[in-house]
Design an enzyme around this catalytic site. Structure first.
Site, PDB file in Angstrom:
ATOM      1  N   GLU A 181       0.811  -1.214   0.000  1.00  0.00           N
ATOM      2  CA  GLU A 181       0.000   0.000   0.000  1.00  0.00           C
ATOM      3  C   GLU A 181       0.848   1.269   0.000  1.00  0.00           C
ATOM      4  OE1 GLU A 181      -0.616  -2.731   1.729  1.00  0.00           O
ATOM      5  OE2 GLU A 181      -2.505  -3.370   0.822  1.00  0.00           O
ATOM      6  N   HIS A 201     -12.273  -6.727   7.222  1.00  0.00           N
ATOM      7  CA  HIS A 201     -12.883  -6.251   5.980  1.00  0.00           C
ATOM      8  C   HIS A 201     -14.053  -5.328   6.290  1.00  0.00           C
ATOM      9  CE1 HIS A 201     -10.845 -10.025   4.957  1.00  0.00           C
ATOM     10  NE2 HIS A 201     -10.579  -9.434   3.805  1.00  0.00           N
TER      11      HIS A 201
END
Ligand code: TPP
Ligand code: MG
Length: 741
Positions: A471, A541
């Site tokens: 990321e 999530h």
């Protein structure tokens, strides 16, 4: 005193000799120039140290011991042509590229006229727009991925020269773009910094994409007090990186100008010829401790320091010039005198320089040129009108589309309009192995939520591609690209995994403009799938956490609740001149709630304008994202069962937010709930609630309420998830209680 040209000793008599004799390609005059800059660099350090002791400046970091590799790099590269991501020891590099002693001292005193930062950054944080020296920060290592993105941008412009054109009515109007077909990006760092993950991520991408980046590790064997063998397995970084493909490697005595120049020339040549990146490992010394706040005698014995002193690049160069009879002692003395005079003159001027005005502190947090809250970003949806067809029957209205569909359509239309847009992230491509697409063996993926589906097929792998699973890599590269004028619209697959990019998101992306006093900017868009209510999403999530980002000045934070707003706000995000964190709620991607026909290629919603979902009289609910449909359901039930009406405000953008609409509604209903999906304490609503309590106290008939998730994590088991996240019933209960308070 004018600076005399100090020439090689034999210059008046032995012109022919001088022509012939070069040292690794450097002429005698260049060597004198090199020594002059090195001496100037050291004297500026010395002067700053003195000024710091006199409390006339406030910090000092020296480039001492690193002067030779810096000057060699500057000789091998071209200012205002190549691109530079230096680190704080690169004083000699910057001087040779064209920065002046006065400019450096203006930063030391924190003057308004400091061209690097306008008094905002400490000394030795270089940034010279006119020279392509990109604004530097303090986190060690963040510059490396940005340099990778910068190099990618240069290559992109070479393949897409049309993309450099100025655009109309968007960020392109204000972003001057230039590139050179054989430009090179220089980035430097210390030995300690090679321990940062971003260093390895940068090498990986530069290698894989054969990018023209020259990495220069200036190894002084210490990171403050930590020696190199603690940082680097085996104690030598060259050995560890040796297997990266496409690289040219050099390991060199970085205190020797000629050897350093030879290494830098090879390295730059490799990158310029588009053979791939280069890695120069320069062994240097650090005679002045880490900074003026450090005393290395606490952790380095005298004998070690003496050993280093033998290799002082200044003494070596001085000795070399004498030995080679390029200058005699008189010539050296004259040079020293001139430099000292130059430093004195610059110091006198810097000490007289005015500090920045206090009122200037918020200037350039955001773009001064383009205001995304303005009416320029307010357009009407262009939906085909319902018209009678020839048989007299009304034609069917265009079908409502999901948020996922409209985001995808918006991305497509914007990419058609603006060739500077590139999209990358994890899994965003249709298929990295292009041949499978061309042979029609597969359909393609286009994102784990399929938001970028079909983009690679339409716009090529050059504009839409997969990143490594890293990321920081995604955001760091996008910062570099955006600095060069591209518009990266990158994706972070799940909000839960945004944290490796946090250094880039907190310390770089939103700071580039402010810390450089508007000399640079990086208006990239970071799209992030966020949120829970997924039934099985579990902890990793389902997270929210938007308040961590709304707490960052300089970053716009957007959080749409429906398809139409998502399309309009994403377009504003792309066209605006500020960095934007665009939060997309996964649960809303394909929800029936809030579907809409595509509003056309120019539909925009300005930032900072809430939407009143429904008007009401008894209580105001301020919310956003996936709580909007839940609050609407609760409000409808409240009205049905109790005849009480709710004014429901969907903020749509969280930074900036629409205080005017909040305030008007609270003044009308006198009761307010702030509802959000994130856990209650320290959440986004805390700020809104505090401000209401502060500024609208007189208008309140009841306490400000918050409805939010429990202060825990989002569990996998659906019954637990329901108990944790705020539900319609929770909202209904709070609405009723507050309305009847
Ligand atoms: C990410 C980060 N962690 C810690 C620091 C504090 N710090 C500043 S310089 C430095 C040492 C850097 O060492 P090295 O990379 O070897 O460069 P040198 O100073 O030796 O030239 C540290 C730990 C920082 N600026 N950034
Ligand atoms: Mg070091």
């Amino acid at each position: 005193m004018a600076t005399a040209k100090i020439e090689p000793k034999g210059s008046s008599t032995a012109v022919e000799d001088r022509k012939e004799k070069t040292y690794q390609g450097l002429t005698q005059q260049q060597l004198i120039d090199a020594y002059r800059i090195m001496y100037l660099s050291r004297k500026l350090d010395d002067r700053e140290i003195l000024l710091k002791r006199q409390q006339k400046i406030f910090f000092q970091i020296s480039g001492a011991g690193h002067e030779a590799i810096g000057i060699a790099a500057a000789f091998a590269l071209k200012p205002a042509y190549d691109w530079f991501y230096p680190y704080y020891r690169d004083r000699s590099l910057c001087l040779k590229l064209g920065a002046t002693p006065l400019e450096m001292l203006l930063q030391a005193v924190g003057a308004a006229d400091d061209p690097s930062s306008g008094g905002r950054q400490m000394p030795s944080h270089w940034g010279y727009n006119r020279l392509n020296v990109v604004t530097q920060s303090s986190p060690t290592g963040t510059q490396i991925l940005q340099a990778v993105g910068c190099a990618e941008a240069g290559l992109y412009y070479a393949r897409h020269p049309q993309a450099t054109r100025k655009g109309n009515s968007d960020y392109r109007e204000f972003k001057h773009v230039s590139f050179e077909p054989d430009e090179v990006t220089y980035v430097s760092l210390g030995d300690g910094t090679t321990s940062e993950g971003e260093f390895w991520e940068a090498l990986n991408s530069a290698s894989n994409r054969k990018l023209p980046v020259v990495f220069v590790v200036q190894d002084n064997e210490y990171a403050i007090s930590v020696p190199v063998e603690v940082q680097t397995a085996g104690g030598n970084i060259s050995r560890l990186v040796a297997n990266f493909p496409n690289f040219h490697f050099e390991e060199v005595d970085g205190t020797d100008v000629m050897a350093s120049y030879a290494a830098m020339s090879q390295a730059v040549g490799h990158a310029r010829a588009r053979q791939g990146p280069a890695f120069v490992h320069a062994h240097v010394i650090r005679p002045y401790s880490h900074s003026l706040s450090d005393d290395e005698r606490l952790y380095r014995p005298e004998q070690e320091r003496q050993r280093d002193a033998q290799r002082d690049p200044l003494t070596r160069m001085h000795g070399f010039l004498i030995r080679e009879r390029i200058l005699d002692q008189d010539g050296i003395n004259l040079l020293h005198k001139e430099v000292e005079h130059e430093v004195q003159e610059a110091t006198d001027r810097a000490l007289e320089a005015a500090p920045p005005a206090k009122e200037s502190i918020t200037r350039f947090v955001y773009s001064p040129d383009l205001d995304p809250t303005s009416s320029a970003f307010e357009t009407q949806p262009a939906v085909a009108p319902v018209v009678a067809s020839t048989d007299g029957e009304p034609k069917k209205a265009p079908a409502p589309k999901t948020m996922a569909d409209l985001i995808n359509s918006c991305l497509k239309d914007e990419m058609r309009r603006d060739e500077r847009i590139v999209i990358f992230g994890e899994d965003v491509a249709d298929c990295s192995r292009e041949q499978y697409l061309s042979q029609k063996l597969i359909k393609g993926k286009g994102g784990v939520f399929k938001l970028t589906s079909g983009l690679q097929c339409e716009f090529s792998s050059d504009r839409v591609f997969n990143s490594p699973l890293a990321e920081a890599n995604i955001v760091g590269r996008s910062v570099g690209m955006a600095t060069r004028g591209l518009k990266p619209v990158v994706e972070i697959q799940f909000f839960d995994y945004i944290w490796p990019a946090m250094m880039q998101l907190r310390d770089e992306l939103p700071l580039i403009r402010w810390r450089s006093n508007n000399a640079f900017s990086a208006p990239a868009v970071i799209r992030v799938a966020i949120g829970g209510y997924l039934t099985g999403g579990a902890i990793y999530h389902s997270q929210c956490g938007e308040s961590i980002f709304t707490h960052i000045p300089g970053l716009r934070v957007v959080f749409p609740s429906n398809a139409l707003d998502a399309a309009g706000l994403l377009r504003t995000a792309i066209r605006c001149d500020d960095p934007v964190l665009f939060l997309e709620h996964k649960r809303l991607y394909r929800e029936t709630f809030g579907r809409a026909p595509y509003p056309g290629p120019d539909y925009m919603v300005p930032f900072g304008k809430a939407r009143v979902v429904q008007t009401g009289n008894h209580v105001t609910v301020i919310t956003y994202g996936a709580v909007v449909p839940r609050a609407l359901q609760a409000a409808q039930k409240l009205q049905r069962e109790h005849g009480l009406t709710v004014e429901l405000v969907d903020l749509r953008t969280l930074s900036p937010y629409d205080w005017q609409t909040i305030s008007a509604s609270v003044k009308k209903t006198n009761r307010v709930i702030v509802a959000y999906e994130d856990s209650l304490s320290w959440g986004y609503g805390a700020e809104i609630a505090a401000r209401i309590a502060d500024e609208l106290f007189e208008d309140l008939d009841a306490p400000v309420r918050r409805v939010a998730a429990k202060d825990t994590f989002v569990a996998y088991q659906p019954q637990l998830e329901n108990a944790i996240l705020p539900q319609t019933e929770d909202l209904l209960r709070a609405m009723k209680e507050l309305a009847q308070y």
